[in-house]
Write an enzyme that holds these catalytic residues in place. Structure first.
Site, short mmCIF file in Angstrom:
data_model
loop_
_atom_site.label_atom_id
_atom_site.label_comp_id
_atom_site.label_asym_id
_atom_site.label_seq_id
_atom_site.Cartn_x
_atom_site.Cartn_y
_atom_site.Cartn_z
N ASP A 338 0.55 -1.34 0.52
CA ASP A 338 0.08 -0.03 0.15
C ASP A 338 0.62 1.00 -0.09
O ASP A 338 1.74 1.16 0.35
CB ASP A 338 -1.18 -0.21 0.91
CG ASP A 338 -0.27 0.74 2.68
OD1 ASP A 338 0.85 -0.58 2.51
OD2 ASP A 338 -0.26 1.18 3.38
N GLU A 339 0.51 2.36 -0.60
CA GLU A 339 1.02 3.55 -0.26
C GLU A 339 2.27 4.02 -0.79
O GLU A 339 2.95 4.38 0.09
CB GLU A 339 0.73 4.18 1.57
CG GLU A 339 -0.82 4.68 1.31
CD GLU A 339 -0.92 4.78 3.11
OE1 GLU A 339 -1.78 5.83 4.25
OE2 GLU A 339 0.08 4.52 3.94
N CYS A 340 2.40 3.20 -1.57
CA CYS A 340 3.41 3.40 -2.75
C CYS A 340 4.17 4.31 -3.69
O CYS A 340 3.86 4.77 -4.31
CB CYS A 340 3.96 2.10 -3.04
SG CYS A 340 6.01 1.72 -3.68
#
Length: 543
Positions: A338-340
């Site tokens: 997530d959230e890369c």
């Protein structure tokens, strides 16, 4: 014949207009409960009859023996055949569901039958909830009659996956608290603990091959105070000027895993990638696109420095995952995803060259390549991956299970692609969100409270799915991110009683759910939480 009797008992139960929540305050609510007159009384003469040599069943029974001994003063003995006042435990292959159980309580005997030891253990938790709350005491209580109301209960879970998560990276919680958390989950028939072990703000698991992860990576020089994140202007950030550290040795992890196994809970470890990696980069700067210098994050939020797609990075991650897999026996390994942010990859000569050489069209496809490469490695070890719903971007890894946290869209998309899905939408299943009016609550996430009633009303299967697609929704999970939770007591305040509501969502058939009835049962289980000194939120008790 057993199946026919089972169906008849369900019909009999459905025909009853009411059950007594005061006499049977079981959470989650069983599939079928037929009330009976009278009580079974535990005393020093009570015997246990175990009609199997299965070691896992012995483990489940030992849990009950150990639970009873301190408060009752009775160290229950075993008998080889029927006794006058007995608890009888047996495996029953005619029961089809893995965690289903049959529990019969008369004034002369208690009988628990199940297909598996896990089912026996779930039945024991029901028996535990029917006993006086003082059973949770760690010293002898002389003024209590150790009675259990008579009943016939046939029960099984609606969903196979019933999970709760805990982030130990933003704030670290010692092994003793992790065990306490697991024990509470087991009481309410959760079967999975998701242990979030690596983050930008700290690496919490010892990796023998890379010792700097548990020296440099587990330590941050200070921690932000209040809501200061990666988006807060530098001049506005406030810090406590206090070093913060903590990690679990592999021996401590093994001990926690055994504790969970004894309670028939599977622990799924999470090793974050390719983002949320600053703690690892601070320890080993060559893993990043710029090669640093990096420092373990001191504030919350999303950071632009992520793992670079060098072969050396994959070697590092494979080495880490090998040690993790050797520790954890779980089928699943959670790899985050997530959230890369893609900024570093966009400006990295190596990443851009790698993309051209391998025909990777953009950075989203590069993330998909990253996840699929890790999946192949984990699959080669006989395990499977779980990732947050961002792993859908650029193409889903072939065997991946998706945790849908950004609403339900990711779960719907994955189920339509015939991938298993665990639903955990943030507005319902994130227990770091406020649970009541923020004016009267400690600092938390969100503006609209995620109330107990909202959690209880949640339906994990989206209406957009067909009956065949709905089969890929294997369960739901509560997530607990610890930015604003410094202590285990604060974690308990945020999790309970909302975890009881989600337990009923994931175990009980939706037709049998009733919020008012749940509240009546919770108010009695609250007495049990009081005995266990759980710091649960008490709003509902005063409404």
């Amino acid at each position: 014949m057993v199946v026919v009797c089972f169906l008849l008992s369900i019909e009999s139960n459905l025909a009853q207009s009411t059950l007594s929540p005061e006499r049977y305050p079981i959470i989650p609510k069983p599939l079928s409960l037929i009330e009976q007159k009278g009580d079974f009384i535990f005393n020093k003469e009570t015997k246990i009859v175990v009609k199997t040599s299965d070691e896992q069943v012995q483990k489940a029974v030992s849990f009950l023996v150990d639970l009873l001994a301190p408060s009752t003063g009775y160290k229950l003995g075993y008998a080889k055949s029927q006794a006058k006042n007995a608890l009888i435990v047996a495996l029953d292959p005619s029961i089809k569901s893995e965690e289903a159980y049959y529990l019969s309580i008369t004034d002369k005997a208690i009988t628990i039958r199940a297909k598996t030891a896990a089912g026996i253990f779930r039945g024991i938790q029901t028996l535990r909830q029917l006993m006086p709350a003082e059973i949770e005491q760690k010293q002898q209580v002389s003024s209590v009659k150790w009675s259990v109301p008579c009943a016939v209960i046939e029960d099984e879970p609606r969903f196979q996956y019933r999970g709760a998560h805990l982030d130990v990276c933003r704030h670290f919680f010692p092994p003793e608290f992790i065990k306490r958390y697991i024990n509470l989950l087991a009481l309410f028939k959760y079967n999975t603990f998701h242990w979030h072990l690596t983050e930008d703000q700290g690496w919490r698991i010892e990796i023998k091959k890379y010792p700097k992860l548990s020296t440099l990576g587990q330590w941050r020089k200070e921690t932000c105070v209040g809501r200061h994140t990666s988006r807060t202007p530098v001049m506005e950030r406030v810090y406590d000027n206090t070093p913060y550290e903590g990690f679990y040795t592999q021996e401590e992890i093994k001990d926690v895993i055994k504790y969970a196994q004894d309670r028939f809970i599977t622990i799924i470890p999470e090793i974050e990638m390719p983002g949320h990696a600053l703690a690892a980069l601070a320890a080993y700067p060559d893993l990043g696109c710029t090669k640093g210098p990096y420092e373990v994050a001191t504030r919350w939020g999303v950071f632009k420095d992520v793992f670079c797609t060098r072969d050396s990075t994959f070697i590092f991650l494979q080495d880490v995952l090998t040690e993790v897999i050797d520790l954890f026996p779980s089928k699943y390994i959670h790899i985050g995803g997530d959230e890369c942010p893609k900024l570093r990859w966009q400006n990295c000569f190596h990443c851009q060259t790698f993309m051209k050489e391998n025909g990777i069209k953009d950075e989203h496809a590069l993330q998909s390549y990253f996840i699929q490469r890790i999946e192949k490695f984990i699959n080669s070890k006989g395990r499977q991956i779980i990732g947050w719903d961002e792993i859908l971007e650029g193409g889903l890894a072939p065997n991946a299970t998706v945790m849908s946290w950004r609403g339900t869209e990711g779960g719907i998309a994955a189920a339509k692609q015939k991938h298993n899905v665990i639903m955990t939408p943030g507005d319902v299943c994130y227990f770091d969100y406020y649970q009541a009016d923020p004016k009267n609550e400690p600092m938390a996430i969100g503006k609209t409270p995620t109330t107990l009633e909202k959690v209880y009303a949640y339906e994990p299967i989206p209406q957009e799915l067909s009956a065949d697609e709905a089969k890929y929704i294997i369960g739901a999970q509560a997530n607990v991110w610890s930015e604003y939770m410094k202590t285990g007591s604060h974690v308990e305040y945020m999790v309970f009683p909302r975890a009881l509501a989600l337990a009923e969502v994931t175990w009980t058939s939706k037709e049998k759910k009733n919020y008012e009835d749940f509240i009546k049962r919770f108010k009695l289980q609250a007495l049990r939480l009081d005995q266990m000194k759980v710091n649960y939120a008490k709003h509902i008790l005063t409404d």
